[in-house]
Design an enzyme around this catalytic site. Structure first.
Site, PDB file in Angstrom:
ATOM      1  N   GLY A  93       0.832  -1.211   0.000  1.00 62.59           N
ATOM      2  CA  GLY A  93       0.000   0.000   0.000  1.00 62.59           C
ATOM      3  C   GLY A  93       0.852   1.240   0.000  1.00 62.59           C
ATOM      4  O   GLY A  93       2.041   1.202  -0.324  1.00 62.59           O
ATOM      5  N   ASN A  94       0.263   2.347   0.332  1.00 61.27           N
ATOM      6  CA  ASN A  94       1.007   3.612   0.366  1.00 61.27           C
ATOM      7  C   ASN A  94       0.396   4.534   1.415  1.00 61.27           C
ATOM      8  O   ASN A  94      -0.594   4.201   2.056  1.00 61.27           O
ATOM      9  CB  ASN A  94       1.001   4.260  -1.019  1.00 61.27           C
ATOM     10  N   ASN A  95       0.993   5.696   1.524  1.00 59.57           N
ATOM     11  CA  ASN A  95       0.648   6.602   2.626  1.00 59.57           C
ATOM     12  C   ASN A  95      -0.474   7.586   2.331  1.00 59.57           C
ATOM     13  O   ASN A  95      -0.706   8.491   3.113  1.00 59.57           O
ATOM     14  CB  ASN A  95       1.887   7.466   2.960  1.00 59.57           C
ATOM     15  N   SER A  96      -1.142   7.442   1.212  1.00 62.21           N
ATOM     16  CA  SER A  96      -2.131   8.468   0.859  1.00 62.21           C
ATOM     17  C   SER A  96      -3.256   8.531   1.894  1.00 62.21           C
ATOM     18  O   SER A  96      -3.827   7.510   2.281  1.00 62.21           O
ATOM     19  CB  SER A  96      -2.709   8.160  -0.522  1.00 62.21           C
TER      20      SER A  96
END
Ligand code: CTP
Length: 399
Positions: free
Chosen positions: A207-210
């Site tokens: 995933g990512n930090n958005s």
């Protein structure tokens, strides 16, 4: 029907022309504004709360002491995009000029940062009285907007300046001051927000930090300008935006499916989501023990934006480009051309400066050779700016 439009708090002063504001409520609602009426106690002698509730479609807060646990003056002050007081009596104008806070309406005005429009209406002598003239001048120096009263028949037999102005004059002022008109009224805006997660096994994911703040800001901004908004939201931990159709997804494939199912009916599509570019080829339904987790077989996710741009007919497409490093703008310009978007917002996300923050800064790419710097400001400001450009490109402002 979605509640749409900008939030206007309409204060009613205790003057006989209060009844004319009944028509004002109706006309403002017809223009797509959402109205909360706050009458002063005296004004209720002229028009009762039931009338305001029926016309505005909302409960009428009458004093500071009811529902005190909701701290109504602060919440109403915060939620209002614009405050209009019509009619504004000489006494109310005097209290505002002094910064008094002795009833709900004056408390709200004092606690609010929203633009304030006064619509004075009173007898000529009171309007021309030096005290009122000075109070109006003071308020104007503080940035308060005043719709000048008309000249004509007043209560009783007298004629002169002080008459409640033509409703169209008030509406024009509201449209001008409310920095964004309902220029997206009747338009459909589709937004992707957040960051996708691609499962590795029952507990792990790529995933990512958005945070979704940018996408939700665009949703809020578009809805406040009258659009019918759908947000495809991936793993966002924010409260849903009132009146916005929110579709929860998790993976890139789910996001793609949702975006494609709404896209054809859309006028403006804003792709703020951070989509995971890859996903594990064989996600495991059970948790994999760490000793078995040494390599991951990955495959590429679809490029959702690219797919939308390939099927686009009249839609206006806005993309985002998150880059790091010195070469960011050049790469973003390449993305603009490659993904065939109409607008691309490029920001440098080095050092985690943008993710999770309410603030952003970057460059808005508008064509192959046109780019506008966007100086550090809130993500909501950027949202409105991008919509301004979109409205401009689509020629809605001229409709
Ligand atoms: N995007 C998308 N689908 C993907 C990847 C990105 O729709 N699989 C969209 C993003 O929502 C964004 C734009 O494409 O609007 C650019 O995303 P970005 O992550 O900056 O670029 P990538 O296309 O992923 O390219 P790279 O990772 O090489 O920078």
């Amino acid at each position: 029907m979605f509640p749409r439009g900008r939030e206007i708090l309409l204060g009613i002063g205790g003057g006989i022309s209060a009844y004319k504001s009944c028509d004002l409520v109706r006309r403002l609602r017809d223009s797509g504004y959402l109205i909360t009426v706050v009458p002063t106690r005296n004004s209720l002698n002229f028009v009762g709360a039931t009338t305001w509730e029926a016309l505005s479609g909302r409960r009428v807060p009458e004093d500071l002491w009811s529902n005190a646990h909701e701290v109504p003056h602060i919440s109403l002050a915060k939620n209002s995009d614009l405050i209009v007081i019509a009619p504004a009596t000489a006494d109310l104008i005097a209290r505002l000029a002094q910064g008094r806070a002795d009833d709900l309406l004056t408390n709200i005005v004092l606690a609010s940062r929203a633009p304030l429009i006064l619509v004075p209406a009173m007898h000529t002598e009171m309007w021309l009285n030096q005290a009122t003239v000075d109070n109006i001048a003071t308020l104007k120096t503080r940035g308060v907007h005043v719709v000048e009263p008309d000249v004509g028949r007043l209560t009783g037999e007298d004629n002169g300046v002080g008459r409640y102005p033509q409703i169209n004059k008030i509406l024009d002022c509201v449209d001008t001051i409310s920095s964004h008109k309902s220029d997206l009224s009747g338009r459909r805006v589709l937004i992707s927000a957040g960051g996708t997660r691609e499962p590795i096994d029952a507990v792990r994911f790529i995933g990512n930090n958005s945070s979704g703040i940018q996408g939700y800001s665009v949703a809020h901004a578009a809805a406040s300008r009258g659009a019918e908004v759908t947000v495809v939201s991936a793993n966002v931990n924010l409260p849903s935006v009132e009146g916005v159709n929110t579709i929860k997804v998790s993976t890139a494939k789910e996001m793609q499916e949702a975006m494609e199912s709404y896209f054809d009916e859309t006028d403006i599509c804003v792709m703020t989501a951070a989509v995971a570019d890859i996903r594990p080829k064989h996600p495991n339904n059970e948790k994999i023990t760490k000793s078995d987790l040494t390599t991951l077989d990955l495959i590429t996710n679809p490029d959702i934006l690219q797919g939308l741009s390939d099927r686009k007919t009249s839609q206006l497409l806005v993309g985002f480009a998150a880059q790091t490093g010195h070469d960011g703008l050049r790469k973003a310009k390449e993305k603009y051309a490659l993904k065939k978007v109409d607008i691309l917002y490029f920001n440098d996300v080095s050092g985690g400066a943008i993710f999770g923050s309410d603030m952003t800064e970057g460059t808005i790419i508008l064509s192959g050779d046109e780019a506008a710097p966007f100086e550090r400001a809130s993500k909501m400001t950027l949202a409105h700016k991008l919509l301004d450009y979109a409205v401009d490109k689509l020629g809605y402002a001229n409709d």
